[in-house]
Design a protein around this motif. Sequence first.
Motif, PDB file in Angstrom:
ATOM      1  N   TYR A  28      -6.757   3.509   0.666  1.00 44.61           N
ATOM      2  CA  TYR A  28      -5.750   2.513   0.332  1.00 44.61           C
ATOM      3  C   TYR A  28      -5.530   2.485  -1.175  1.00 44.61           C
ATOM      4  O   TYR A  28      -6.484   2.415  -1.957  1.00 44.61           O
ATOM      5  CB  TYR A  28      -6.190   1.127   0.806  1.00 44.61           C
ATOM      6  N   ALA A  56     -11.744   2.553   3.162  1.00 46.46           N
ATOM      7  CA  ALA A  56     -12.224   1.610   4.181  1.00 46.46           C
ATOM      8  C   ALA A  56     -13.430   2.178   4.910  1.00 46.46           C
ATOM      9  O   ALA A  56     -13.630   3.383   4.943  1.00 46.46           O
ATOM     10  CB  ALA A  56     -11.096   1.319   5.162  1.00 46.46           C
ATOM     11  N   TYR A  94      -9.230  -5.563   4.545  1.00 49.84           N
ATOM     12  CA  TYR A  94      -9.213  -4.116   4.766  1.00 49.84           C
ATOM     13  C   TYR A  94     -10.599  -3.508   4.557  1.00 49.84           C
ATOM     14  O   TYR A  94     -10.735  -2.288   4.427  1.00 49.84           O
ATOM     15  CB  TYR A  94      -8.208  -3.454   3.828  1.00 49.84           C
ATOM     16  N   LEU A 116      -7.870  -8.132  -0.163  1.00 50.88           N
ATOM     17  CA  LEU A 116      -8.375  -6.791   0.113  1.00 50.88           C
ATOM     18  C   LEU A 116      -9.547  -6.799   1.089  1.00 50.88           C
ATOM     19  O   LEU A 116      -9.808  -5.791   1.762  1.00 50.88           O
ATOM     20  CB  LEU A 116      -8.791  -6.112  -1.199  1.00 50.88           C
ATOM     21  N   GLN A 169      -6.382   9.270   5.867  1.00 50.70           N
ATOM     22  CA  GLN A 169      -6.714   8.104   6.671  1.00 50.70           C
ATOM     23  C   GLN A 169      -7.887   7.344   6.058  1.00 50.70           C
ATOM     24  O   GLN A 169      -8.887   7.925   5.646  1.00 50.70           O
ATOM     25  CB  GLN A 169      -7.069   8.529   8.098  1.00 50.70           C
ATOM     26  N   GLY A 186      -2.614   0.931  -4.231  1.00 50.25           N
ATOM     27  CA  GLY A 186      -1.456   0.081  -4.489  1.00 50.25           C
ATOM     28  C   GLY A 186      -1.510  -0.519  -5.879  1.00 50.25           C
ATOM     29  O   GLY A 186      -2.393  -0.209  -6.687  1.00 50.25           O
ATOM     30  N   SER A 232       1.907   4.923   1.160  1.00 48.46           N
ATOM     31  CA  SER A 232       1.789   5.741   2.370  1.00 48.46           C
ATOM     32  C   SER A 232       1.598   7.210   2.005  1.00 48.46           C
ATOM     33  O   SER A 232       1.781   7.614   0.861  1.00 48.46           O
ATOM     34  CB  SER A 232       3.042   5.577   3.233  1.00 48.46           C
ATOM     35  N   PHE A 276       0.837  -1.184   0.000  1.00 56.28           N
ATOM     36  CA  PHE A 276       0.000   0.000   0.000  1.00 56.28           C
ATOM     37  C   PHE A 276       0.882   1.248   0.000  1.00 56.28           C
ATOM     38  O   PHE A 276       1.986   1.248   0.543  1.00 56.28           O
ATOM     39  CB  PHE A 276      -0.917   0.010   1.214  1.00 56.28           C
TER      40      PHE A 276
END
Length: 246
Positions: free
Chosen positions: A12, A246, A61, A58, A9, A14, A5, A3
């Motif tokens: 996600y 999420a 998450y 996935l 917040q 990637g 950074s 993932f």
Amino acid sequence: MQFISGLPQGVYVGQTQIQHPRALASTSSALAGFNLALHVNDQTARVQQHRMMLLDQLSAYGVNKITWMRQTHSTLCHTVNHQQSFNEREGDGLVTQLAGHALMMMTADCLPVVLGNANGTEVANLHAGWRGLANGIIENTIEQMQSQPTWAWLGAAISQPCFEVGTEVKQVFCEKYPPLESAFESGKQFGKYQADLYAIARYILGLYGVKVVLGGDQCSYRQSDRYYSYRRDPQAGRMASFAFMA
């Protein structure tokens, strides 16, 4: 699978790679590894199993839905939330405001671009080859979004030293955006240029107010241990870039 950074917040992002511990065996060296594309003459059952493996990963998450599409090097972008079509969507951009819904784009040299807002309440994922970039896939995707994107992530694509194009390609970009002259270097052959997809994307994103641009430091052509590359092998499989909240 790693993932990215530095994102809001709960967001996600990637990209898959060739190597995967559960990748199924293949009789084709070009398709060996974690191929996720159905249109490259791989076995349908093998690809579908790979996709289910990815969904399983996935889901840890919070992902409960994945949208794939038939990509066509277009500028078509769709918003996908609760209502899902039984027909496969065609286009090269996806937007969602729905948590738990992963947006997928397949690439093997073209540029994956993920966009999002500062609050982490909307994400977009798009597939940008040179045609898509020239015709406005980034612009169209931003217009489809309900909020102003403040950040972007650029996944693995072919790097400038490995991507040679003709004069006509350079002309298309420079007529539309003259400052993009700097994104092209003279190639080894007369009338050929090396195009920087990353620089082109960064310029367009900047015009639309996207100040934070992450990634853009990989090469799908050179990094053969990590990424599929169509220019390296026209029979190659495809990686998938993903984005979800999420």
